[in-house]
Structure formats: structure tokens, C-alpha cells
Scaffold this motif. Structure first.
Motif, PDB file in Angstrom:
ATOM      1  N   ARG A   6       0.861  -1.199   0.000  1.00 36.43           N
ATOM      2  CA  ARG A   6       0.000   0.000   0.000  1.00 36.43           C
ATOM      3  C   ARG A   6       0.875   1.219   0.000  1.00 36.43           C
ATOM      4  NH1 ARG A   6      -4.240  -1.722   4.501  1.00 36.43           N
ATOM      5  NH2 ARG A   6      -5.485  -3.121   3.204  1.00 36.43           N
ATOM      6  N   TRP A   7       0.396   2.249  -0.715  1.00 37.38           N
ATOM      7  CA  TRP A   7       1.259   3.428  -0.762  1.00 37.38           C
ATOM      8  C   TRP A   7       0.472   4.730  -0.676  1.00 37.38           C
ATOM      9  CZ3 TRP A   7       0.154   0.253  -4.839  1.00 37.38           C
ATOM     10  CH2 TRP A   7      -0.521   0.841  -5.920  1.00 37.38           C
ATOM     11  N   VAL A   8       1.169   5.703  -0.120  1.00 33.06           N
ATOM     12  CA  VAL A   8       0.688   7.079  -0.133  1.00 33.06           C
ATOM     13  C   VAL A   8       1.578   7.826  -1.095  1.00 33.06           C
ATOM     14  CG1 VAL A   8       0.423   9.175   1.228  1.00 33.06           C
ATOM     15  CG2 VAL A   8      -0.103   6.968   2.252  1.00 33.06           C
ATOM     16  N   ALA A   9       0.973   8.371  -2.157  1.00 32.34           N
ATOM     17  CA  ALA A   9       1.765   9.083  -3.157  1.00 32.34           C
ATOM     18  C   ALA A   9       1.677  10.581  -2.871  1.00 32.34           C
ATOM     19  CB  ALA A   9       1.228   8.781  -4.552  1.00 32.34           C
ATOM     20  N   THR A  10       2.818  11.199  -2.695  1.00 30.41           N
ATOM     21  CA  THR A  10       2.797  12.595  -2.280  1.00 30.41           C
ATOM     22  C   THR A  10       4.123  13.229  -2.660  1.00 30.41           C
ATOM     23  OG1 THR A  10       2.703  13.990  -0.330  1.00 30.41           O
ATOM     24  CG2 THR A  10       3.497  11.778   0.016  1.00 30.41           C
TER      25      THR A  10
END
Ligand SMILES: Nc1ncnc2c1ncn2[C@@H]1O[C@H](COP(=O)(O)OP(=O)(O)OP(=O)(O)O)[C@@H](O)[C@H]1O
Ligand SMILES: Nc1ncnc2c1ncn2[C@@H]1O[C@H](COP(=O)(O)OP(=O)(O)OP(=O)(O)O)[C@@H](O)[C@H]1O
Ligand SMILES: [Mg+2]
Ligand SMILES: [Mg+2]
Lengths: 228, 344, 250, 344, 228
Positions: free
Chosen positions: C34-38
Motif C-alpha cells: 500500500r502506498w501514499v503518493a505525495t
């Protein structure tokens, strides 16, 4: 956690030292929200009055539409306005893309449903005898509108405060239409979004607090209208 | 003679597509007259007043003011006509601001303090004590009187009053009576006044209009006789009364119809007097005697069980009968004197 | 179920690379990614605050500081793409085919519009390096120098609206090209200069600072990405028939 | 004897820190009695009723209900006491829902249609015609009666009515009178009723309370004499009257003081009758004669210029004087019979 | 310009073909806004009732604060909530960061001032005789509150609709607290922001329209409350 306290200290520093980046964003925010509030009140208050005061077929349906428009996503408004103001759009000639007035146009669409819905509700809640009383005293149509609005000013004030909150905190339109251009169209909210993306959380909090300080001043300036 | 201030032709009014609540074929109100409106609850008095004030538009028909048509907000009537509504509504302002509001609309904003004070004193309120109160700092009767003051301050050509004395004390009712008469005499104001206080109303009216179920009854219709009616012998219909006795009437349009009995058709005699053949004969008690100021005649209310009938008498006749409240009397009237209201 | 939380930059997500890799990774290792793209800055901050297990970012200087401060361990270079300078097809500053230094100087002297990310992202930091390397002062309030503080594609769009130049990673440009059906108003004018390399690395969050950080999973990801399977998949990822990233793990 | 339903001790009430508008040293209301409240506008009637209904808390002092203290929302009074407010307020629901509301609160929600219909018919409204109307589809008097029906439906122990007949027609006023008396007789309800319609009120009350500027006046205080007063010879103060004549009173506390004249101290004679030395002698005209149902005495209103004085007479005395409305009479009373109200 | 029409067509396609990514975001949005609306109404309506109904010292000052809080920037709320929910924050143990309930907490703070301010205004505008009437009919304190709210339901409805609009369109909190994780915490607004950032304007418009369709359904479901 520590960035919260840090943000608080920074907020005060920014304001006191007259940080030019911050003040540039403050002025942009004040100007843009000034324009958009003026426009949305000028259009929305009479519109809301009409919707709340008169009985007509399909009135409830119109309310339903207005209530739905309350959920107009800012990014969608941003996209729509962008489509029109872009060089390749029909109004590209006006050169409003990436300008403060451009943002204000988008924010007006954002604030309008709020002002209309809440003004209509305020007017609807007013005693039905007020209208009769005013007419028997000899008002003209305009005076009727003004007097009803004045009697319902607490409701209109709430409408304006809510719309102001929405306009002043939105990011989508300002980003999309304004472009968050430093020194030019960077508003407080786009600045906050940027700092947060940069991982400068303390700075984000600081700018957020500055924005609230502006809101406090604005609300305080209409405080006197609350007297009964 | 002056032309009428109002003329009404074939007027019908209904609220929101409901049944008609007012239907007036023709009516005119003379300039400078005081017209009283009487009638039971829901008979259309307030509706008529709102139409006369051009606050509502009639569903059908026309109301002409000074022989010209008018509509809400029209300049011809805006500053000439004002209405005191039945529920007196004060704006969320001080008493002074409420009374001054109409004056300001008329451009008389420059120091209207004296005018406001004068209007307040007409209804018996001292400006020093009341002018600066907030709208909610008033008793029911005080609020009613402030509303009236706000109308009197305007010195309008037509002043329409809906129950001006409803919750007003007796002394103030007298003051209001004086103020109304002064408005007519000094400013030539035409007044139409709805009230349930007939004594008070009859003391000031030149003329009165009886409304019933939205229609005008012929004048003199102070007595309404309610059903249910039962068919009886010799072509008449009957209603047994609470204290014994029977009311006989001509055949009604339906068994719940309402009959109107002209006061002039009723005669009073001593109790036990012989009853002429074919007349209704009822035994009752005088419950009140009131002087009608204009005519110097006396309005007598006679209780017959739960029924209260009104009779008008000359002082001479009254003295001859030795009437006083509490005295038993006998009433006679011909069944044929009862007319039937049009069904609403 | 084993879940690996990653903080990454927008370019890996916007291009669709992660959507392409994650299912394969799960298939091979059973680990859900899972990833948070920022922005890179925020991604590093999330690592610092122990809210991610692993980072995939592209700002070598900031990364080294991050590791040096003890926030992360096992930094591993995985792949690169390169930066290009793009601008209007009629090229008013005349930079087509020039070296980066010359191109920037030309833009400055012609005061042609140059749009900068201005958001401390990897791309922005690279741009600042280039100005410095060219011996030019970093512009700020100059009217021709527009700082957007927005993501790459928004910045490219803004440049297009303003008829200006900007610097972008190649992957984003290809994406932009794809959005406009292969016929964009901005064209690549400067490319293939050695200084334009854009290096992506994987860093595991330091479990010594963050007790809950899942070093085991992070290492598994890092190994997989640097391994044959991951490198092969990265090399095979294409958009509009063009390769976006070049694997270069050692 | 049953214990009193209400007992009041040293009650003072003021709104929002303003001046006190009600000050009652002690008062008790007997269970099952009907108490009338009279007094001019602003005298504190509605305030007293709101306090008795435990809607407001008194500023000082205590009101005990069945010898227990009570406060707004307290269970001891919640379902026992109900008040019809002066401005009848209908909720934004149908007539049926308005009348049923209180019943539902009491858990009598299961098919309350018949109860609602019964309550409506008590005030003369046919359920078929009115139950399904919306709150705004009513005339003023109809709304007033719906409000009253909503209170009658509850069959409360204490029923407080503030101007129940203010805009109600005469026939309905009679119906309401009957309903009130039935409530007392059938359910043992205790009633406190404020009204400006004294004739109506006196016909149902066991007792009445005169309020003036927030204080209770001694009973029999139907006549209020207003200033301004001027000092005159021989220790009395004077007020010249509009139609000629002078009112003499004992020295007042201040020149605007209000005097109270007990009706029993006033005697009536034929016009021109010799006036006993030292008494006030005023010439007036009988304007109305009303029967007081309980006592069988007659209440006579005598107009002396703008002043209206009330006198109570036995039928015999009335007949001896040959009184009828319109007849001239002479009034006598001793200046010492005038008492002064406490300043508010 | 053409992306507007394209967006419209795409919106319908997404809904009809049951696009799983879209529906995942739809459900996330519905769940999150459901939680946050429930929480903010449960807290805000009684709070607003209290503020509007009772007179107390400093009431106007409280209103001023609430009005100022209307201008609470979403990103600031996002940062504050993040600070608490982060692993290194005081509530890190709860594991709410990057979850839907975490977003809902932040959105509750966003909606609360709206619900409080507008409920208070609605209650304040009600006829002062209503309270007296209800007490004389024998209500308990709770019934008083419920009946006043019911009589003022149009105002409360407007409050709820406005708060819903705010919650359902905000990006800042969802991004910061939710992290825009696909299949998990990606809501409609973060999805729109993502698509727009990717330059997929048509997709952004499509998702925006889907969001409005949800709002329409929600508002329609309380339509019956508007009957007078
Ligand atoms: N807004 C309305 N909508 C529908 N019907 C109404 C409305 N207002 C009044 N009515 C009805 O119209 C009729 C006339 O009402 P109106 O108010 O004119 O009576 P009124 O003579 O003034 O009675 P009152 O003596 O009670 O004041 C009544 O039957 C009433 O129920
Ligand atoms: N909310 C209020 N705030 C301040 N003063 C008030 C308020 N309500 C009433 N008053 C004042 O209190 C006094 C008593 O009022 P109250 O309503 O009890 O009179 P009342 O006897 O019922 O009069 P009325 O016959 O006009 O109904 C009046 O002087 C009035 O002006
Ligand atoms: Mg009426
Ligand atoms: Mg009162």
C-alpha cells in the motif's frame, strides 16, 4: 506533535516580522475572497430571497437542486472554470486564467449555493405576518426585500459566514484556476497545501492559523450586526 | 356627495385553490365613513380587510380605489391605505422604530420623535415609558396598541382595523374609539373596522356589514339561528330548545342551514302575555341592556336557554315593559321572518 | 495478511508504475503493498514520523540527510529516468538541442517564461541544482520565473497555458503526451545531458527509531525491486510504446 | 374544605433584570374554583399566569402547587397544569396534530381521533371541517379556538386561560363559557382566567382578582380614578372632569397616583337629587346594564363625560330608580372612599 | 473544453459498467461521510440548540468563535488530526491513520462548526412562543429539544445539507489523514484530485459528476422532510 507548537510560534513570527511571502498570500486571499463574497452575496441573497419568499410550482425541486449543488466539489468547479478560461477555451481571450479574478469566479460558483440555500431557509423561517405588516405600512418591492433581509439578518449573516468559510478554505479552485503561482496567485490555502506537501508541517500549521486569524477579523467586523 | 373610496364588483377570494371564502357581488365604501364588519369566526372579515388593503390579490373580480384599479405595491394605494392586522406583528426593533417605520417610508424621517410620541399617546401609551422598549418587552395589549399607533401615525386616507380592541383594556378601548373618531373628523380618514365587540363597534360606526360564510347578509341580521332542523307539521321545520320551547322556521335548504332573524321582526312582551296565533313564542330573561349611542336606542340581549337573541327597543317601550337585566320576558316573531343564508 | 506501507512520490503513482508492480510483488511474496503518493518532502516526513515502512523517492541529497539523521536505513538505488526541458514548439529562446547550462542562460537572458515546480520536490531540487551548476542565481521574484507549487502535470499544463518552458521527468512528459493523444503543444527541447539523470531509491524506515516499522517486509520489497524480477518488470513498463524508467540496481 | 391548589408567598417577578412587574405578598387558589383575573394592559395578568403554569421561574418568592414547590419541567406539575397563552401559537402541523400533541405526550396516542374531535366540538369546531387543515388555514378566531381545544383535550387539574375569548365570536364565547364550567364540574378542574371581557368573565367566576401595576387590589375595585390631581381647599385634592364637575379625593401620594373606588361605596340617585354635604356629586348617563349571573345583581356602567364608573345594584333598587340605558342619573360617593394604589 | 462532454459520458459509463475503482471510492466516500455526518449531527445539533435557545453571558462571543471556526482550513484540520493519529502522536496506538474512521474524525471537526452555527441560527429564528406553548403542553426537557428541532427542521436540514456538502467535497483531511490509498482510503475527492493531477481532466470531471449524483441521492432521500 511538536510541529503544532512550532506552528503556533511560527504563525506569530510570520505575522509580526511581516514575512513578505506570507503577506503576499494574505493579500491574495483577502482580495479573492472579497471579490467572490461580494459577487455571491450580490447574486445569492436576492436569489435566496426569491426562493424562500415566493411560492411557486417546483419550488421544492429547485431547493433539491440547490442542496445538491452544495456538494459541488471544488476541483470540479476548478476544472469547469479552467475549461472556459483556458487559452483553448471560449473565454481564453479574457486572460483570466492564473489571475485572482479568475479564482474569484470559481469561488463565486462555490459560495453561491451556500448563500442561496441558507438565505432561502432564513427567509422561509420568518414570521408570515412580517410580509403583510410591511406591505400595509407601504413598502415598495425593494423595501420589502430589504426589510425582510434586515429582520432576518442573523440568518443572512450565518449564510455569509458559512460561505466565507467555504471560500476562504477551498483549495481546488485556487489550485486549478489560480495555479498557486508564487507572488501572484498563491493564496493562503494553496500555500498551506504546498508547505504540507513539502513536509513542512509546522509551516502549514502556521499558515493555517494565520488564515483563521483573518477569519476572526472578518467575523469580528460584522459582530455588531448580532445585536438584537 | 363624494364618490365612494372603494368599489367592489363580483369579488371572489379563495386561498391557494381552496373553496371560496369570500364572495361579494357589489359593495361600495363612502369616503369619510366608518364601516363596521361583524360576523362569526371564519366569516371572511380579515380576508376582506386584506383585500381592501391590497395585501392580497382577489382570486376573481375587482376592487377599485378612488375608481381606479389597484394591486399590491401600486403607488395609487401604497401610502393611502393601511391595515392593522389581526395578529399585530412588531418588527424586531424598538417601539419607537416600529412606529417610525411607516413615517420613514414616507420620507418623514427627520426627527419623527414628536410624531411617534403623539401617535403613542393616542393609544394611551406614554412615549417616555414605552418608546425605547424592545418589541418583546410588551404585554399583549401594549403590543396591540403599539401596532395601532404605528398605523395612526401615518394619517392614512383609508384605515383598516382588524380587531383593534381584541386584547385591549376597557379604558384604552375608549381611547381608541376617540382616536378613530378623531381620525375621521380631523383627517377625513375612511375606516373599515372588524370587531367582535359589537357594543364598542356600534358606538362608532356609521354603518355595519354582516358577513356570514363569506357573504354579506342584509343589515339588521344580528340574530343567527343554527340547526339542526327537523321537519314538523303544517309546513314548518322545528328545533327544540334547551330550556323547553320550540323554534319554528320555514323549510330550510338543508337541515344544517343557518337562519337569519331581523331584530326588527322580534317583539317583546311581558311574561305570560297571550301569544298571537302562528308566531314563535319563547320565554327568556333579559341578560343585558346597552345604549346604542348614535340612535339612542337600546340593544337588549335576551337569553332563551343557550340561545341569545338581540332586540332593539326605544327607551319608551323599554320603560313601558319595566325591563331590567334579570327580568323574565316573552318574545314573539313570525317564522316567516327567518331568512336562509346562501350555502357557502 | 502482511501489509507493507510505502510513502512515495507522485511520479511513480501518476505514471501507473506502482499499479503495475504491486500485484506482481504480491504474487511473488504474498505481501500487500500500500502506498501514499505525495511530494518527496512529505514522503520523507511520513517516514520520519514512522507512518510508513518503506520509501520510494528521488531526491538523493535529501535522502542522504534522511539516512544520516538515522530516520532510514538500507538506501538502495533502484532505477532512474531522466529529466528533459520542454517548451513551445516555436522555441522563442532558441534552446533546442543546447546543453542545459546554455539553455537556462538563454531563457534568462530572453526573459522567456520558465515554470518551476517550486515545491521542494525531487524535480524542483534538481532544477535548483541546474541553475547553480550553470552559474546563475536562483530566480525568485522575476516576472518570467513562475513558481507553481504544484505537481508535475499541473506545472506542465501551466507552462503550456503560459507558452513557457519547464523541466520535467520524462515519465511525466510521456504521460502528458498521452493525455493529449500524442500531440502536445510543448515539445522536448533539451535532453540526454548527463546532469539530467533522475535517480530513484528505496529506503527502509529505521526500526530503531520506529518500533512498529516492518523492516522485514521493507527489505523484502527492496530485494524484490533490486532483484531480477523487479528490475525486469521496471524495464518492461511502457506508456505510448515508450519506456519510462531504466532499472539500475547494483 | 379542600386545601388550596396554589399558594403564593412573597412573589416578585421582573423580566431580565428590569423593574419588578409583579409583586404578590400572598395568594391562594382553592382547588376546583374559577378565579378571574382583571386589570388594565400591562398589569401583570399574563405574567402571573405564566408563573402559575411554571413556564417561567419567579425572580423571588415561591409558588407551591398542592403544597409542594414546583419548577418548569417538574413532574409534579407537568401533566397537571396547562396554560392557554395570550398569543395562541399553533405548531406547524395540522389542526389534529396540534390538538393531539399534548395527548401524545401523556401517552394517549392510540387513536386519539375521538378525543380530538370531542375537544374541537367543545369550542364549536366540527372535526370533519377542521381537523385536517394546516395551521395557517385558519382565521384568527379559529386558531384561538384550536389552541383552546388543545388545552381542553388534556382535562388538566389546573387550566390557566389568558384571554380565551379575545378574537372569538359571541356564539363561541358562550360555548367556551359552557366548556369552562363543564371542566370544573365534570373533571374538578381549577381555572384561572384573565380576560378584558368582564361581562363574560363575571358570568363564570367564583371570585376575581384585580391586578394593577403588578399588585393585587382589594376586591370590589372595579373603578380606577386616574390623575393628574391638583391640591384643593379643605385638605382634598381635585380633578376637573371633561363634562363639568370636579372629582374630590384625599391627598394622593403623588399627583399622578391612581385611586381605587369600591363599587359598594357609590350610590345612585335620580338626577337633581339633593347632594349630601361633603360627598362627590357627579351627573352621568347609564350606558349599560348587565346581569351578574351568580349574584343576580346588576352591574351598571355610568358615563360621566369620559369617565366610566361601575356600580352594582339590586334589581329592586334598579326598579325603584327606573333605570334604563340612556337615562340620566346622579352619583354620590365620599372622597374618603377613594384608596390609593401603592406606587408600582 | 471537450473534456467536459467527455467527462459527462465517462461518468455515465463508470456508473453503468460498475467500474470497481469508482465504486470503491464511492463506498469510501459514503462510509466516511456517513460516519462524520452522524457524529457531527449528534454533537452539533444539541450544541447548536443550546447556543441558539438559551441566553447566557458571552453567547455572542461564543458565536464569534464558532463563526471563525467555519473558516477552519481542511489542511489544518488534516495536520492536527494527523499529529494525533501518527505513530509518534499520542493516539498512534489506535492505528487510525490511513483509515476511513480516521478521515471521519477529521471531517467531524470540519462539519461541527457548520452544524452548530446553522442549528443555532435556525433555533434562534424560531417563534419565541413555541417554547412556552410546548412547556404548557407538558413536554419534558428532551421532548422540548426534539419538538423545537422538528418545528425548525427546515433550518436543521439546511445545516445538514451544508455540512454534508462541505464534508463530501473536502480534500485536505482525506489526503492528509487518509493518504489516498487505492482500494482503501481513496475517496471521490482524493480520486478527483489525483486524476486532475495526472492531467486526466475528463476523468476528474466524470468523478466529480458521480460525486454530485451521490449528493443528489442523499438530498433526495430527505426530500420528504421539506413538506410543510
Ligand atoms: N391562509 C389561508 N388558507 C386557507 N384558508 C384560510 C386561510 N386564511 C383563512 N382561511 C379560511 O378562510 C375563511 C375566512 O377567514 P377570515 O380570516 O377572513 O375570517 P374572519 O372573519 O377574519 O374570522 P375571525 O373572526 O376568526 O378573525 C375561514 O374559513 C378560514 O378558515
Ligand atoms: N419579556 C418581557 N420583558 C420585559 N418586560 C415585559 C416582558 N413581558 C411583559 N413585560 C412587561 O411586564 C408588564 C406586565 O406584562 P403582562 O404581559 O403580564 O401584562 P398583562 O396584564 O397580561 O397585560 P395585557 O392585558 O396587555 O395582556 C408590562 O408592563 C409589560 O410591559
Ligand atoms: Mg379575522
Ligand atoms: Mg396579557
Amino acid at each position: 506533535m511538536d510541529f503544532l507548537l512550532g506552528g503556533f510560534v511560527t504563525a506569530i513570527q510570520l505575522l509580526l516580522t511581516g514575512d513578505s511571502e506570507t503577506y503576499s498570500a494574505v493579500f491574495a486571499t483577502v482580495r479573492v475572497s472579497g471579490y467572490s463574497m461580494a459577487a455571491s452575496l450580490a447574486l445569492g441573497v436576492p436569489g435566496g430571497f426569491f426562493l424562500g419568499h415566493f411560492d411557486f410550482r417546483g419550488k421544492r425541486q429547485v431547493r433539491l437542486v440547490v442542496d445538491t449543488l452544495l456538494a459541488l466539489p471544488t476541483v470540479l468547479i476548478g476544472l469547469l472554470v479552467y475549461a472556459f478560461l483556458s487559452q483553448r477555451g471560449p473565454l481564453g481571450e479574457w486572460g483570466l486564467l492564473f489571475t485572482l479574478p479568475g479564482i474569484a469566479i470559481g469561488q463565486t460558483f462555490l459560495a453561491l449555493p451556500v448563500v442561496v440555500a441558507l438565505t432561502a431557509t432564513a427567509v422561509e423561517a420568518m414570521d408570515r405576518h412580517l410580509r403583510t405588516t410591511l406591505i400595509t405600512l407601504g413598502v415598495s418591492r425593494t423595501q420589502l426585500l430589504l426589510s425582510i433581509l434586515w429582520e432576518g439578518r442573523l440568518g443572512i449573516l450565518a449564510a455569509a459566514a458559512t460561505a466565507y468559510g467555504r471560500v476562504t478554505t477551498e483549495v481546488g479552485v485556487s489550485m486549478m484556476v489560480g495555479g498557486n503561482i508564487k507572488w501572484l496567485t498563491r493564496t493562503m490555502t494553496t500555500a498551506i497545501a504546498l508547505e504540507t506537501n513539502k513536509g513542512q508541517f509546522a509551516m502549514g500549521v502556521a499558515l493555517g492559523l494565520v488564515l483563521m486569524a483573518i477569519a476572526f477579523v472578518v467575523n469580528f467586523s460584522v459582530f455588531f450586526l448580532r445585536r438584537r | 356627495m363624494k364618490p365612494p373610496l372603494y368599489t367592489i364588483r363580483s369579488l371572489v377570494h379563495a386561498y391557494d385553490g381552496g373553496p371560496p371564502v369570500l364572495a361579494i357581488e357589489r359593495l361600495s365604501v363612502a369616503a369619510g365613513s366608518i364601516l363596521g364588519l361583524v360576523g362569526p369566526n371564519g366569516s371572511g372579515k380579515s380576508t376582506l380587510l386584506k383585500l381592501l388593503a391590497f395585501v392580497e390579490k382577489p382570486t376573481r373580480g375587482e376592487i377599485r380605489f378612488k375608481d381606479r384599479p389597484a394591486a399590491p405595491f401600486s403607488d395609487a394605494v401604497r401610502f393611502q391605505v393601511t391595515l392593522l392586522t389581526q395578529e399585530p406583528y412588531l418588527m424586531r426593533r424598538s417601539v419607537h422604530a416600529n412606529v417610525a417605520y411607516g413615517l420613514k417610508l414616507r420620507g418623514r424621517s427627520r426627527d419623527c420623535r414628536p410624531q411617534v410620541a403623539a401617535a403613542l399617546s393616542l393609544v394611551g401609551l406614554a412615549a417616555e415609558r414605552f418608546a425605547d422598549r424592545k418589541w418583546y418587552q410588551l404585554s399583549g395589549g401594549e403590543a396591540q396598541r403599539v401596532s395601532l399607533a404605528a398605523r395612526l401615525a401615518l394619517q392614512p386616507e383609508a384605515l383598516l382595523l382588524d380587531e383593534p380592541t381584541a386584547s385591549v383594556d376597557a379604558a384604552s378601548a375608549e381611547l381608541i374609539k376617540a382616536a378613530v373618531i378623531r381620525a375621521r373628523d380631523q383627517w377625513g380618514t375612511t375606516l373599515v373596522i372588524a370587531s367582535h365587540d359589537r357594543q364598542w363597534l356600534y358606538e362608532i360606526c356609521d354603518d355595519s356589514l354582516h358577513l356570514f360564510r363569506g357573504r354579506i347578509l342584509e343589515s339588521g341580521a344580528d340574530n343567527l339561528l343554527f340547526g339542526p332542523w327537523q321537519p314538523g307539521p303544517s309546513g314548518f321545520w322545528h328545533k327544540p330548545l334547551a330550556g323547553g320551547g320550540v323554534l319554528r322556521v320555514p323549510p330550510p335548504p338543508d337541515d344544517q342551514a343557518v337562519g337569519v332573524l331581523d331584530t326588527r321582526a322580534v317583539s317583546l312582551t311581558a311574561p305570560g302575555a297571550a301569544s298571537p296565533q302562528g308566531l314563535n313564542t319563547l320565554d327568556g330573561v333579559v341578560s343585558r341592556l346597552v345604549l346604542e349611542k348614535n340612535t339612542r336606542r337600546i340593544v337588549a340581549t335576551i337569553s332563551v336557554g343557550l340561545l341569545a337573541l338581540t332586540v332593539k327597543l326605544d327607551p319608551e317601550r323599554l320603560q313601558a315593559l319595566h325591563l331590567y337585566p334579570g327580568k323574565a320576558v316573552r318574545i314573539h316573531f313570525a317564522p316567516q321572518a327567518v331568512a336562509w343564508c346562501d350555502p357557502a | 495478511e502482511k501489509i507493507l506501507m510505502m510513502a512515495t512520490t507522485t511520479s511513480t503513482d501518476d505514471t501507473g508504475l506502482l499499479d503495475y508492480l504491486a500485484p506482481e510483488f504480491q504474487k511473488d511474496t504474498g505481501i500487500v503493498l500500500r502506498w501514499v503518493a505525495t511530494g518527496t518532502g512529505k514522503a520523507l516526513k511520513l517516514g520520519e514520523n514512522c507512518d510508513a515502512d518503506v520509501l520510494l523517492v528521488h531526491a538523493p541529497d535529501a535522502e542522504e540527510k534522511f539516512v544520516a539523521a538515522g530516520f532510514g536505513i538500507n538506501r538502495r538505488e533502484i532505477m532512474y529516468n531522466d529529466f528533459v526541458i520542454i517548451g513551445p514548439a516555436d522555441d522563442p529562446a532558441g534552446i533546442r538541442g543546447q546543453g542545459v547550462g546554455v539553455a537556462l542562460a538563454a531563457i534568462k537572458s530572453k526573459t522567456a517564461v520558465f515554470v518551476s515546480r517550486g515545491d521542494k520536490s525531487g524535480t524542483h531540487q534538481k532544477e535548483l541544482e541546474l541553475w547553480q551548476a550553470a552559474g546563475l542565481p536562483i530566480p525568485d521574484k522575476e516576472a518570467w520565473y513562475v513558481q507553481t507549487g504544484q505537481g508535475m502535470l499541473a506545472t506542465i499544463n501551466l507552462a503550456a497555458e503560459r507558452n513557457g518552458y519547464t523541466m520535467t521527468d520524462r515519465g511525466s512528459y510521456i504521460k502528458y503526451e498521452a493525455n493529449l493523444n500524442g500531440n502536445p503543444p510543448l515539445k522536448i527541447l533539451v535532453e540526454m545531458d548527463a546532469v539530467l539523470l533522475n535517480q530513484y531509491s528505496v529506503i527502509a524506515v529505521n526500526p530503531a527509531r520506529c518500533p512498529k516499522a516492518q523492516l522485514e517486509l521493507a527489505t523484502a520489497f527492496s530485494d524484490w525491486m533490486a532483484g531480477e524480477r523487479g528490475q525486469g518488470l521496471i524495464g518492461g513498463f511502457k506508456l505510448l510504446e515508450k519506456q519510462l524508467f531504466t532499472p539500475n540496481a547494483q
